[in-house]
Design an enzyme around this catalytic site. Structure first.
Site, short mmCIF file in Angstrom:
data_model
loop_
_atom_site.label_atom_id
_atom_site.label_comp_id
_atom_site.label_asym_id
_atom_site.label_seq_id
_atom_site.Cartn_x
_atom_site.Cartn_y
_atom_site.Cartn_z
N ARG A 148 24.12 19.34 -63.10
CA ARG A 148 25.29 19.15 -62.24
C ARG A 148 25.57 17.67 -62.00
NH1 ARG A 148 25.86 18.51 -56.39
NH2 ARG A 148 23.60 18.36 -56.37
N HIS A 161 16.41 16.27 -57.24
CA HIS A 161 17.05 15.04 -56.78
C HIS A 161 16.02 13.93 -56.88
CE1 HIS A 161 19.20 12.11 -54.40
NE2 HIS A 161 20.25 12.92 -54.36
P1 FAD Z 1 24.98 27.02 -48.09
O1 FAD Z 1 25.72 25.92 -47.48
O2 FAD Z 1 23.53 26.80 -48.36
O3 FAD Z 1 25.11 28.28 -47.11
C1 FAD Z 1 24.34 29.42 -47.32
C2 FAD Z 1 24.58 30.39 -46.20
O4 FAD Z 1 24.04 31.65 -46.56
C3 FAD Z 1 23.92 30.04 -44.88
O5 FAD Z 1 24.82 30.31 -43.84
C4 FAD Z 1 22.74 31.00 -44.77
O6 FAD Z 1 22.38 31.35 -43.46
C5 FAD Z 1 23.32 32.19 -45.48
N1 FAD Z 1 22.34 33.12 -46.03
C6 FAD Z 1 21.43 32.92 -47.01
N2 FAD Z 1 20.74 34.05 -47.24
C7 FAD Z 1 21.23 34.98 -46.39
C8 FAD Z 1 20.92 36.34 -46.13
N3 FAD Z 1 19.96 36.99 -46.78
N4 FAD Z 1 21.62 36.99 -45.18
C9 FAD Z 1 22.59 36.36 -44.45
N5 FAD Z 1 22.92 35.07 -44.67
C10 FAD Z 1 22.26 34.40 -45.62
N6 FAD Z 1 26.50 18.67 -52.83
C11 FAD Z 1 27.58 17.87 -52.98
O7 FAD Z 1 28.53 18.22 -53.67
N7 FAD Z 1 27.60 16.66 -52.35
C12 FAD Z 1 26.59 16.21 -51.58
O8 FAD Z 1 26.66 15.13 -51.01
C13 FAD Z 1 25.44 17.03 -51.43
N8 FAD Z 1 24.38 16.61 -50.71
C14 FAD Z 1 23.34 17.47 -50.50
C15 FAD Z 1 22.29 17.08 -49.67
C16 FAD Z 1 21.27 17.96 -49.39
C17 FAD Z 1 20.13 17.53 -48.50
C18 FAD Z 1 21.28 19.25 -49.94
C19 FAD Z 1 20.20 20.23 -49.63
C20 FAD Z 1 22.31 19.64 -50.79
C21 FAD Z 1 23.34 18.75 -51.08
N9 FAD Z 1 24.39 19.12 -51.91
C22 FAD Z 1 25.45 18.29 -52.07
C23 FAD Z 1 24.49 20.49 -52.44
C24 FAD Z 1 25.46 21.28 -51.56
O9 FAD Z 1 25.28 20.90 -50.22
C25 FAD Z 1 25.25 22.77 -51.69
O10 FAD Z 1 25.21 23.15 -53.03
C26 FAD Z 1 26.39 23.52 -51.01
O11 FAD Z 1 26.52 23.06 -49.69
C27 FAD Z 1 26.11 25.00 -51.04
O12 FAD Z 1 27.07 25.64 -50.24
P2 FAD Z 1 27.05 27.20 -50.13
O13 FAD Z 1 28.17 27.57 -49.25
O14 FAD Z 1 26.97 27.81 -51.48
O15 FAD Z 1 25.64 27.55 -49.44
C1 SIN Z 2 23.41 12.89 -52.51
O1 SIN Z 2 24.02 12.49 -51.52
O2 SIN Z 2 22.69 12.19 -53.23
C2 SIN Z 2 23.54 14.32 -52.87
C3 SIN Z 2 24.73 14.49 -53.69
C4 SIN Z 2 24.67 15.79 -54.42
O3 SIN Z 2 23.68 16.50 -54.41
O4 SIN Z 2 25.68 16.09 -55.07
#
Ligand code: FAD
Ligand code: SIN
Length: 534
Positions: free
Chosen positions: A385, A243
């Site tokens: 992405r 980012h």
């Molecule tokens: P996560 O939300 O990361 O959840 C992972 C889960 O897995 C957690 O509950 C964790 O505890 C669990 N876990 C991991 N390993 C284990 C294990 N070994 N055992 C048990 N549990 C485990 N994307 C967008 O589209 N828009 C945005 O505005 C955006 N902003 C972002 C801002 C930030 C600061 C960040 C970091 C990311 C952002 N992204 C954004 C990306 C997006 O947030 C993520 O890609 C998305 O939320 C991932 O969702 P997920 O459910 O795959 O994983």
């Molecule tokens: C951001 O708010 O800039 C994050 C958006 C994203 O990772 O998709």
């Protein structure tokens, strides 16, 4: 929320409680019992930190074709068109689902009507990002987490770290069948079996493999490493998205400054206030993320800078405070007033575009094992992405996988017997410094050798060091009782190894992978996907 458990069977096991895992859990709960494991407290998920929002065609002057086209352009020729079309077209329905489940996206008053406010981000040719101010992820987690807590057949168990998948070997030598996972109860220091008719891997990303990242501590690539160890193919891990704008301040650990600021007119400058983005791309600050991150990196190297600056102080202060309350307050706590001054920013590792290969039902190559969200690779993102497409993909695929997994549990076939977790002759780990030193070495070498700019020499050096560290970590792992640090370290070295292997296969520069030795795109000889069989 439960915090204790021993062996447990449910119809569905969900490893991870972010948007992908919770969407899956909520949909699957209509057909059976669901256990959701989270390795820390529920709020610790990348989802909770999402700021900008979720991309979906919403306004009447937008179209699926336009969202598809923007995604394909960002993906630099490597997106799977069917995946893009399917996920984009599912967008409005999944957003309506999120709203029905209680998510309150920000609204504005238009011609006397309340309409959802649509944000603008880089690479999007329309305003199409639904958001809850600048804390969209927190709002989604509030809504989905609250709903999961109300459903009697969903059990969320916090502070349990999945260690390995429970795989029944295929007598014919195929990939086998997944029946759940071993997981460590951190408080009790005990490993139990969580069996299920269908298992959803929703463990999120792996930003912690890099020294500087926007990701919270949970993002250590556990799911990717577990799936790979269990024999599932993984791919395209060289495409790690950086980012462009993470706050540069010694006390601000991983604080993201949303791309939505640039969507609302913020300008990137060098310290004397000179803008530079137009020299790199005609779309300036709203060019695709890989281009903005590389431009910042180039300016920092050219001028020997520690950071560049992001300036939105020319916009009306009330608007900035109202639109970005979270970022405004956080910056203010570090003595930086967004409405009055440029703020220091640097790029940081943000998002894993590759992952465990799945189809559009969320199926991996292992029977009864699904994956969705950041851990998975559907083909939506290609080489880069598009902003705000990840919350979309995670929600769509969590939902699609649940619809499919219901058939996997139809006959309620009982799982085979799996043996108790065997600690062998392991002893208590007395030298924590061996873990912290290895952890630090991996993250630093990944940042320096496998970061925004790569070369053959850097990748070879990284590979040699990773091999050595891997040997040390493996022998330490088997000799000691496991705890969450050791589990994460072992996963992190596997993730580092897989990223370097994928990056070494790609003899071209494309999207998020830029190498000095092959600066051009090669559509002829380089394989489309850098696939690693598990
Ligand atoms: P996560 O939300 O990361 O959840 C992972 C889960 O897995 C957690 O509950 C964790 O505890 C669990 N876990 C991991 N390993 C284990 C294990 N070994 N055992 C048990 N549990 C485990 N994307 C967008 O589209 N828009 C945005 O505005 C955006 N902003 C972002 C801002 C930030 C600061 C960040 C970091 C990311 C952002 N992204 C954004 C990306 C997006 O947030 C993520 O890609 C998305 O939320 C991932 O969702 P997920 O459910 O795959 O994983
Ligand atoms: C951001 O708010 O800039 C994050 C958006 C994203 O990772 O998709």
């Amino acid at each position: 929320m439960a915090n204790d458990s021993s062996d447990l069977h449910s119809d569905f096991l969900v490893i991870g409680g972010g948007i992908a895992g919770l969407m899956f859990a909520l949909k699957a709960s209509a057909a059976g019992s669901v256990t959701v494991l989270t390795k820390a407290e529920s709020a610790e998920a990348n989802t909770n930190y999402a700021q900008g929002g979720i991309a979906s065609v919403w306004s009447v002057d937008d179209s699926f074709d336009s969202h598809v086209n923007d995604t394909l352009i960002a993906g630099a020729g490597l997106c799977d068109r069917t995946a893009v079309e399917t996920i984009v077209r599912d967008g409005p329905a999944v957003v309506r689902d999120l709203i029905e489940l209680g998510t309150e996206f920000t609204r504005v008053s238009e011609h006397g009507e309340q309409e959802y406010d649509l944000g603008q981000e880089g690479g999007h040719s329309h305003r199409r990002v639904l958001h809850a101010h600048d804390f969209t992820g927190r709002e989604i987690m509030r809504a989905l987490g609250g709903e999961a807590a109300r459903r009697s057949n969903i059990r969320v168990i916090e502070n349990h770290v999945a260690v390995n998948l429970l795989i029944q070997p295929d007598p014919r030598g195929g990939r086998g069948t997944c029946w759940g996972a071993y997981a460590l109860n951190k408080a009790a220091a005990k490993v139990s079996r969580f069996t299920a008719g269908a298992t959803m891997l929703a463990t999120g990303g792996a930003g912690k493999v890099y020294l500087y990242t926007t990701n919270p501590d949970i993002a250590s690539g556990d799911g990717l490493a577990m799936a790979y160890r269990a024999g599932a193919p993984v791919a395209n891990l060289e495409f790690f998205q950086f980012h462009p704008t993470c706050l540069y301040h010694p006390a601000a650990k991983s604080f993201l400054i949303s791309e939505a600021l640039r969507g609302e007119g913020a300008i990137l400058t060098i310290p004397d206030g000179t803008p530079f983005m137009k020299r790199y791309h005609p779309d300036g600050e709203l060019a695709p993320r890989d281009i903005v991150a590389r431009a910042i990196d180039a300016e920092m190297k050219r001028l020997g800078l520690d950071c560049v600056y992001l300036d939105i102080s020319h916009r009306d202060s009330d608007f900035v405070r109202r639109r970005f309350p979270n970022i405004y307050e956080r910056c203010l706590s570090f003595g930086l007033d967004l409405t009055k001054q440029p703020i220091p920013v640097v790029p940081a590792a943000h998002y894993m575009c590759g992952g465990v290969v799945t189809d559009l039902r969320g199926r991996t190559s292992i029977k009864r094992l699904y994956a969705a969200g950041e851990v998975a690779m559907t083909g939506l993102h290609g080489a880069n992405r598009l902003a705000s497409n990840s919350l979309l993909e995670a929600a769509v695929m969590g939902r699609r996988a649940a619809a499919d997994a219901v058939s996997a549990i139809e006959n309620r076939t009982p799982p085979p017997e799996f043996r108790d977790w065997d600690a062998g002759s392991a002893v208590r780990s007395e030298e924590r410094v061996l873990i912290s030193q290895a952890w630090d070495e991996i993250r630093r070498l990944m940042w320096n050798y496998v970061g925004i700019i790569r070369s053959d020499l850097r990748l070879q050096r990284a590979a040699r060091r990773i091999n050595l560290l891997k040997e040390e970590i493996d022998s330490y792992y088997w000799a000691h009782f496991i705890d969450s640090d050791l589990i994460e370290l072992r996963n992190l070295i596997t993730v580092a190894e897989l990223i370097v292997r994928c990056a070494s296969m790609r003899k071209e520069s494309r999207g998020l992978h830029y190498t000095l030795d092959y600066p051009d795109r090669d559509d002829v000889q380089t394989p489309r996907d850098t696939l690693i069989e598990g």
